[in-house]
Design a protein around this motif. Structure first.
Motif, PDB file in Angstrom:
ATOM      1  N   TYR A   1       0.839  -1.206   0.000  1.00 25.16           N
ATOM      2  CA  TYR A   1       0.000   0.000   0.000  1.00 25.16           C
ATOM      3  C   TYR A   1       0.867   1.247   0.000  1.00 25.16           C
ATOM      4  O   TYR A   1       0.646   2.176  -0.770  1.00 25.16           O
ATOM      5  CB  TYR A   1      -0.915  -0.023   1.229  1.00 25.16           C
ATOM      6  CG  TYR A   1      -1.918   1.098   1.230  1.00 25.16           C
ATOM      7  CD1 TYR A   1      -3.086   0.996   0.483  1.00 25.16           C
ATOM      8  CD2 TYR A   1      -1.685   2.273   1.940  1.00 25.16           C
ATOM      9  CE1 TYR A   1      -4.001   2.034   0.459  1.00 25.16           C
ATOM     10  CE2 TYR A   1      -2.594   3.308   1.920  1.00 25.16           C
ATOM     11  CZ  TYR A   1      -3.751   3.184   1.182  1.00 25.16           C
ATOM     12  OH  TYR A   1      -4.650   4.211   1.143  1.00 25.16           O
TER      13      TYR A   1
ATOM     14  N   ASP B   1      -3.340   0.888  -3.399  1.00 25.09           N
ATOM     15  CA  ASP B   1      -2.177   1.512  -2.779  1.00 25.09           C
ATOM     16  C   ASP B   1      -2.462   3.002  -2.645  1.00 25.09           C
ATOM     17  O   ASP B   1      -3.569   3.453  -2.959  1.00 25.09           O
ATOM     18  CB  ASP B   1      -0.892   1.229  -3.578  1.00 25.09           C
ATOM     19  CG  ASP B   1      -0.963   1.717  -5.012  1.00 25.09           C
ATOM     20  OD1 ASP B   1      -1.661   2.709  -5.261  1.00 25.09           O
ATOM     21  OD2 ASP B   1      -0.336   1.117  -5.884  1.00 25.09           O
TER      22      ASP B   1
ATOM     23  N   THR C   1      -5.680   4.988  -4.109  1.00 29.09           N
ATOM     24  CA  THR C   1      -6.691   5.520  -3.202  1.00 29.09           C
ATOM     25  C   THR C   1      -7.082   6.936  -3.621  1.00 29.09           C
ATOM     26  O   THR C   1      -8.264   7.269  -3.716  1.00 29.09           O
ATOM     27  CB  THR C   1      -6.160   5.531  -1.757  1.00 29.09           C
ATOM     28  OG1 THR C   1      -5.696   4.237  -1.439  1.00 29.09           O
ATOM     29  CG2 THR C   1      -7.249   5.938  -0.782  1.00 29.09           C
TER      30      THR C   1
ATOM     31  N   THR D   1      -9.470  -5.156   1.079  1.00 35.31           N
ATOM     32  CA  THR D   1      -8.449  -5.419   2.091  1.00 35.31           C
ATOM     33  C   THR D   1      -8.753  -6.709   2.841  1.00 35.31           C
ATOM     34  O   THR D   1      -7.885  -7.566   3.021  1.00 35.31           O
ATOM     35  CB  THR D   1      -8.373  -4.238   3.075  1.00 35.31           C
ATOM     36  OG1 THR D   1      -8.227  -3.046   2.323  1.00 35.31           O
ATOM     37  CG2 THR D   1      -7.208  -4.393   4.027  1.00 35.31           C
TER      38      THR D   1
END
Lengths: 330, 243
Positions: free
Chosen positions: A256, A292, A296, A316
């Motif tokens: 991420y 990541d 986002t 997730t």
């Protein structure tokens, strides 16, 4: 001073690497806007939504781009009437289940073939399950805010596509135009009757708009990712107690934070091999392409905040549950 | 300021910035040269966009101003204000040290066996790492520590330290780039400097020593026992590029 240089080099490298793909994404999205009408979408998409989710999960094989290009395309497809569950599956699977990505994974972990195979299967599973969960629990038509201010061209304005989605007759009456004639269909029809020259200008208009729209989120994302890369140590993970649970969480966290393009991340994953087992990198390889920092920001720009949070939560959780066994079993 | 004009400035700025990076030879510090065709393709599209934006600017009388556009000035200001140079030794502390990336696998199976045989066959008493053999040779040493123990090695790279290093340890390595600087890893070796007092940090050095091994975080890693160390001028491009 060194920190500033490293920071600048990393920001620019993420941006310049993403640029060609992002531009392709902007142009494809503009092509969809100008040339594809909701009718075409309805004609080609299987009527059975679950079937359509499974099919959309395989699209990466013929659409080999990485994650930067996919967000604007998906946004446009949703505006054109693709059910969100299918579009989500498409968005999550393309950056993983894609010949370029899988072959670079295969090369990086050679001769350990398990990693590329597991990455493909798990990536597909995550994408399809996310789509099914969305279809089952959330609305398939999500509203997409139209941020463009262009008045010179035909445009479906906010709410129009929403209206056409919720029309009860729409799903099984592709030929029943009269009901939604006043909405986006009307506009796209108008587009198609214009001359070719105008179409190219329209294409450019939309491409440039998309570039500016998605570009600012890409930049914001890469700035944060570069800050993380400059100041947070990758060694950190190796100083942790090595239980499978912690490895899974940290590898996902690392994916991420680093925001590396899915076409190159396998090599970075392999570079952990001096400390970790090959299968320990699977959470990194499955999570990185779908979520990541830079993604986002791009998602926040493309969809409603509430939907993005839901997507992030589902993805997730799924990646964690699906990749944990790989780390446990080694 | 006029919004359309601002967009024009940004598009022009990005295109000019990219051309400038190419012109000054700094693009290779940011992205792998094999990626250049894609970058040039992007530049080409951006120039078309710039052309379109000129027409749009002339045609449009007034459009809504959106403040999000200021984000685009971040990369432009970075290019203008920072003298872009390759990532240096200080990145080692955040990225750690790497011996195996799997990239030497990017040859066919047959080639791999002959290549590995090559390395093993041409194993003279002294291994000299240079830009061409650095990646493959380093991976081979990490994978077959036993076979290399006792061999002499000569290499140059950045000297660096990491948190877990003991007092007499130092790292020597180079940043190796897969696609772009964001995914570069520090490839190199941990060295032991017993008996040698003064060792510069974050400097370009040439190391001469013998290969041995150590246990680092429960893994056996190669170790170079330094015999001689010299400080050298930093080369223009310090990266290694995976091909």
């Amino acid at each position: 001073m060194n920190y500033l240089n490293n920071f600048a080099v990393i920001v620019l490298s993420i941006l310049i690497e993403a640029m060609p793909f992002m531009l392709i994404g902007a142009i494809v999205s503009a092509v969809i806007e100008v040339f594809i009408s909701p009718e075409i979408v309805y004609r080609f998409l299987p009527k059975n939504k679950i079937m359509s989710i499974f099919l959309c999960g395989l699209m990466g094989i013929i659409f080999p781009v990485c994650e930067c290009a996919i967000v604007p395309v998906v946004r446009r497809l949703v505006k054109k009437g693709v059910p969100f569950s299918s579009a989500l599956t498409f968005m999550l699977s393309v950056p993983v289940l894609n010949p370029v990505v899988l072959s670079s994974t295969f090369i990086a972990f050679y001769p350990d073939k398990r990693i590329a195979i597991l990455r493909g299967i798990m990536g597909y599973t995550v994408a399809v399950s996310s789509g099914i969960i969305w279809h089952r629990f959330f609305k398939d038509s999500i509203s997409i805010e139209d941020k463009y201010s262009c008045h010179s061209c035909c445009h479906d304005h906010t709410g129009h596509n929403h209206a056409s989605h919720e029309h009860p007759n729409h799903e099984h009456t592709g030929h029943d135009h009269s009901n939604h004639n006043h909405t986006d269909h009307d506009h796209t029809g108008q587009c198609k009757h214009k001359k070719n020259g105008v179409n190219i200008m329209l294409l450019l208009e939309h491409s440039v708009e998309e570039f500016f729209d998605i570009g600012k989120y890409l930049i914001a994302g890469s700035v944060i990712a570069a800050l993380m890369q400059t100041f947070i140590s990758r060694e950190m993970i190796t100083n942790m107690a090595m239980s499978p649970l912690i490895i899974t969480v940290f590898m996902m966290g690392l994916a991420y934070v680093l925001s590396i393009c899915s076409e190159a991340d396998a090599f970075v994953a392999r570079s952990f091999a001096s400390i970790l087992k090959n299968t320990d990198t699977i959470p990194f390889l499955v999570y990185g392409p779908v979520l990541d920092i830079k993604l986002t920001f791009m998602l926040m720009g493309a969809f409603e905040k509430k939907s993005v949070l839901k997507i992030m939560f589902i993805v997730t959780l799924l990646v964690f549950l699906i990749t944990l066994p790989a780390v446990i079993l080694r | 300021m006029d919004y359309e004009f601002m967009k024009l400035i940004i598009l022009t700025g990005i295109s000019a910035g990219m051309i400038n990076l190419f012109y000054k030879g700094k693009m290779a510090y940011i992205i792998h040269p094999y990626f250049f065709p894609f970058t040039i393709f992007a530049l080409f599209i951006l120039i078309i966009f710039t052309g379109y934006q000129i027409i749009k600017w002339i045609k449009t009388e007034k459009s809504d101003f959106k403040y999000g556009i200021f984000v685009f000035f971040i990369p432009l200001l970075l290019v203008l204000s920072v003298p872009i140079s390759p990532l240096g030794a200080d990145m080692a502390s955040t990225r750690g040290i790497t011996g195996v990336t799997g990239y030497s696998n990017k040859v066919t199976k047959k080639e791999i066996t002959t290549k590995i045989n090559d390395f093993h066959e041409i194993l003279e008493d002294k291994i000299i790492l240079n830009e061409k053999n650095f990646i493959n040779q380093t991976e081979d040493i990490y994978n077959n520590i036993k076979d290399y123990r006792g061999k002499e090695i000569e290499m140059s790279g950045f000297s660096f330290t990491m948190d877990n290093f003991k007092k007499d340890q130092i790292g020597v390595g180079r940043m190796a780039v897969f696609c772009c600087a964001a995914d570069a890893v520090m490839m190199g070796f941990i060295c032991e400097k017993s008996g040698i007092e003064k060792i510069p940090e974050n400097k370009w050095i040439e190391v001469d020593g013998t290969i041995s091994s150590l246990s680092y975080k429960n893994k056996e890693l190669p170790l170079i026992k330094i015999k001689r160390i010299t400080e050298e001028a930093t080369p223009k491009d310090t990266y290694l590029y995976f091909r």
